[in-house]
Design an enzyme around this catalytic site. Structure first.
Site, mmCIF file in Angstrom:
data_model
loop_
_atom_site.group_PDB
_atom_site.id
_atom_site.type_symbol
_atom_site.label_atom_id
_atom_site.label_comp_id
_atom_site.label_asym_id
_atom_site.label_seq_id
_atom_site.Cartn_x
_atom_site.Cartn_y
_atom_site.Cartn_z
ATOM 1 N N LEU A 204 0.618 -1.330 0.238
ATOM 2 C CA LEU A 204 -0.345 -0.121 0.205
ATOM 3 C C LEU A 204 1.406 1.093 -0.264
ATOM 4 O O LEU A 204 1.903 1.218 0.838
ATOM 5 C CB LEU A 204 -0.911 -0.157 1.274
ATOM 6 C CG LEU A 204 -1.563 -1.195 1.611
ATOM 7 C CD1 LEU A 204 -2.505 -0.810 3.077
ATOM 8 C CD2 LEU A 204 -2.993 -0.557 0.272
ATOM 9 N N HIS A 205 0.621 2.582 -1.045
ATOM 10 C CA HIS A 205 1.623 3.714 -0.650
ATOM 11 C C HIS A 205 0.531 4.400 -1.662
ATOM 12 O O HIS A 205 1.327 5.878 -2.201
ATOM 13 C CB HIS A 205 2.849 3.146 -1.541
ATOM 14 C CG HIS A 205 2.703 3.101 -3.028
ATOM 15 N ND1 HIS A 205 2.449 2.387 -3.762
ATOM 16 C CD2 HIS A 205 2.638 4.135 -4.202
ATOM 17 C CE1 HIS A 205 2.442 2.294 -5.034
ATOM 18 N NE2 HIS A 205 3.007 3.655 -5.422
ATOM 19 N N ARG A 206 -0.613 4.524 -2.180
ATOM 20 C CA ARG A 206 -1.881 5.559 -3.079
ATOM 21 C C ARG A 206 -1.805 6.895 -1.942
ATOM 22 O O ARG A 206 -1.685 5.826 -0.425
ATOM 23 C CB ARG A 206 -1.989 5.032 -3.104
ATOM 24 C CG ARG A 206 -2.303 4.713 -4.553
ATOM 25 C CD ARG A 206 -2.261 4.395 -5.613
ATOM 26 N NE ARG A 206 -0.953 4.748 -6.677
ATOM 27 C CZ ARG A 206 -0.937 3.886 -7.798
ATOM 28 N NH1 ARG A 206 -0.867 2.925 -7.394
ATOM 29 N NH2 ARG A 206 0.426 4.379 -7.844
ATOM 30 N N ARG A 239 7.302 5.351 1.877
ATOM 31 C CA ARG A 239 5.937 6.643 1.301
ATOM 32 C C ARG A 239 5.551 5.503 2.358
ATOM 33 O O ARG A 239 4.584 6.079 3.635
ATOM 34 C CB ARG A 239 5.922 6.852 0.501
ATOM 35 C CG ARG A 239 4.331 7.591 0.197
ATOM 36 C CD ARG A 239 3.666 7.456 -1.107
ATOM 37 N NE ARG A 239 2.383 8.472 -1.154
ATOM 38 C CZ ARG A 239 2.954 9.847 -1.255
ATOM 39 N NH1 ARG A 239 3.620 10.380 -1.408
ATOM 40 N NH2 ARG A 239 1.860 10.358 -0.516
ATOM 41 N N ASP A 279 -3.048 -1.807 -3.686
ATOM 42 C CA ASP A 279 -3.489 -0.464 -4.346
ATOM 43 C C ASP A 279 -2.242 0.213 -5.477
ATOM 44 O O ASP A 279 -2.382 0.780 -5.858
ATOM 45 C CB ASP A 279 -3.448 0.844 -3.836
ATOM 46 C CG ASP A 279 -1.983 1.393 -2.755
ATOM 47 O OD1 ASP A 279 -1.522 1.435 -3.322
ATOM 48 O OD2 ASP A 279 -2.332 2.028 -1.385
#
Ligand code: UD1
Ligand code: UDP
Length: 362
Positions: A204-206, A239, A279
């Site tokens: 997950l990084h969005r 991130r 994501d």
């Protein structure tokens, strides 16, 4: 054939997409220059991909690094303008939808250097995604547009792009996957990560999932709930990692927090996973080809072919644990056939179009 092709890459997904195109143009005897913008720079976000995917050392690393969107894009533009002016390529090839892609396309277009866009025409129709802004602008600037799916071709047609410039070539990211399939050892990868035989993989990084603290807390809670059904390997992008840790995601029974993984280690884990939660754009595509159920924590996807012809399903944080339960009980139907032209030959198709174009533009 005359004329040098200059590729601009800067981020993890760019490396995976560029590798088969660079290889195919090399086989065709094309003179090539590889420019790394330095948008991603950690060993685990950059160098490992060059080693594992057989990409040549970049001819230049511009070292642009991180920053706000405006700062990063501005720095990329300035550095790329100088590089492109000095190299004077016949054509610049850009990949995907990251800030390096937009900056390269814009710098080249302003210098009068034609641009080829690999992965053109994807649309999430969500302009709050930085990638959607980048994609739409790059497709306006490109002379040659390489599409990975029929939907992408349709979007470009509706936006008035001359169909003569659009080429449906399949998916070069899948070329990379199929090229390295024999190296993907799921058992070795899961043992190295201390995982049981049945496990899931999470990335997950969005911004929509990790930047907003409420969304990050909802994602962290949903993962903790999902981990009650399945051990989860969570290699965290720098991130996403910081934000999700701050939102309460901790290394705990069932949650194995990991550093970002190299391509071979990551895809090995994915290959053996009972399910993937993500994501990521690329991971939706890779799971489709590997036949691994994918739960995408988003409300839209620019890759609907992974839902219609693949294993992908969009879920909210609240839907995640029940959807995972369903997948683990085998009640999610598998698709009959994969997306068209995702056959490992996209790099070759792209190289054929590019070499013909170069021959006609001496
Ligand atoms: C970028 C892309 C995104 C893509 C992702 C792939 C844009 C707008 N976004 O997002 O579409 O899905 O790459 O991985 O281009 N950082 C490090 N080490 C690195 C690189 C980044 O620690 O090697 C950290 C820095 O704190 C940086 C943050 O990650 O500020 C974000 O990096 P950046 O390249 O701006 O965006 P990504 O989130 O990686
Ligand atoms: N990937 C990897 N290691 C990881 C996570 C991802 O090698 O720990 C690879 C994987 O092939 C994926 C690609 O990097 O498809 C790009 O992933 P990312 O999610 O960073 O970018 P996106 O596809 O969302 O733009």
């Amino acid at each position: 054939m005359n004329g040098r092709v200059l590729h601009v890459v800067g981020t993890r997904p760019n490396f995976v997409k560029a590798a088969p195109v660079v290889a195919a143009l090399g086989r065709a005897g094309c003179e090539q220059v590889l420019v790394h913008t330095g948008q991603h720079y950690d060993e685990r976000m950059s160098d490992v991909f060059f080693r594992q995917l057989g990409l040549p050392e970049p001819d230049t690393d511009l070292g642009v690094g991180s920053g706000s969107h405006a700062r990063q894009t501005a720095d990329l533009l300035v550095a790329l303008e100088a590089e492109l002016a000095a190299r004077a390529p016949a054509l610049t090839v850009v990949y995907g939808d990251v800030n390096s892609t937009l900056a390269a396309a814009l710098a080249a277009a302003k210098l009068g250097i034609p641009v080829a866009h690999v992965e053109a025409g994807l649309r999430s129709f969500d302009m709050s995604m930085p990638e959607e802004v980048n994609r739409r602008l790059v497709d306006q600037l490109a002379e040659l547009l390489f599409a990975t799916s029929p939907e992408a071709v349709g979007h470009l047609a509706r936006e008035g792009v001359d169909p003569g410039r659009v080429h449906f070539v399949g998916n070069p990211m899948i070329d990379t996957l199929l090229t390295h399939l024999d190296r993907l050892d799921a058992a070795a990868a899961r043992t190295a990560c201390g995982l049981p035989a049945r496990y899931g993989v999470v990335t997950l990084h969005r911004p929509a999932n990790v930047d907003d603290p409420d969304a990050a807390r909802a994602a962290a809670r949903a993962l903790a709930e999902a981990a009650a059904h399945l051990d989860l390997a969570v290699p965290l992008h720098p991130r996403g990692g910081a934000a999700l840790r701050a939102a309460g995601l901790v290394h705990a029974p069932g949650i194995h927090l990991l550093e970002p993984l190299g391509y071979v280690e990551f895809m090995s884990l994915v290959r053996g996973a009972a399910a993937v939660i993500t994501d990521s754009g690329g991971v939706q595509e890779e799971t489709t080809v590997l036949g691994v159920p994918c739960l995408t924590l988003r409300t839209t996807t620019e890759r609907p072919v992974t839902v219609s012809h693949g294993t992908n399903r969009l879920v909210t944080a609240a839907e995640l644990a029940p959807a995972l339960h369903k997948v683990l009980n085998g009640s999610a139907p598998a698709p009959a056939e994969g997306p068209p032209l995702w056959d490992g030959k996209s790099g070759h198709r792209i190289a054929r179009v590019l070499t013909r174009w170069l021959e006609n533009h001496d």
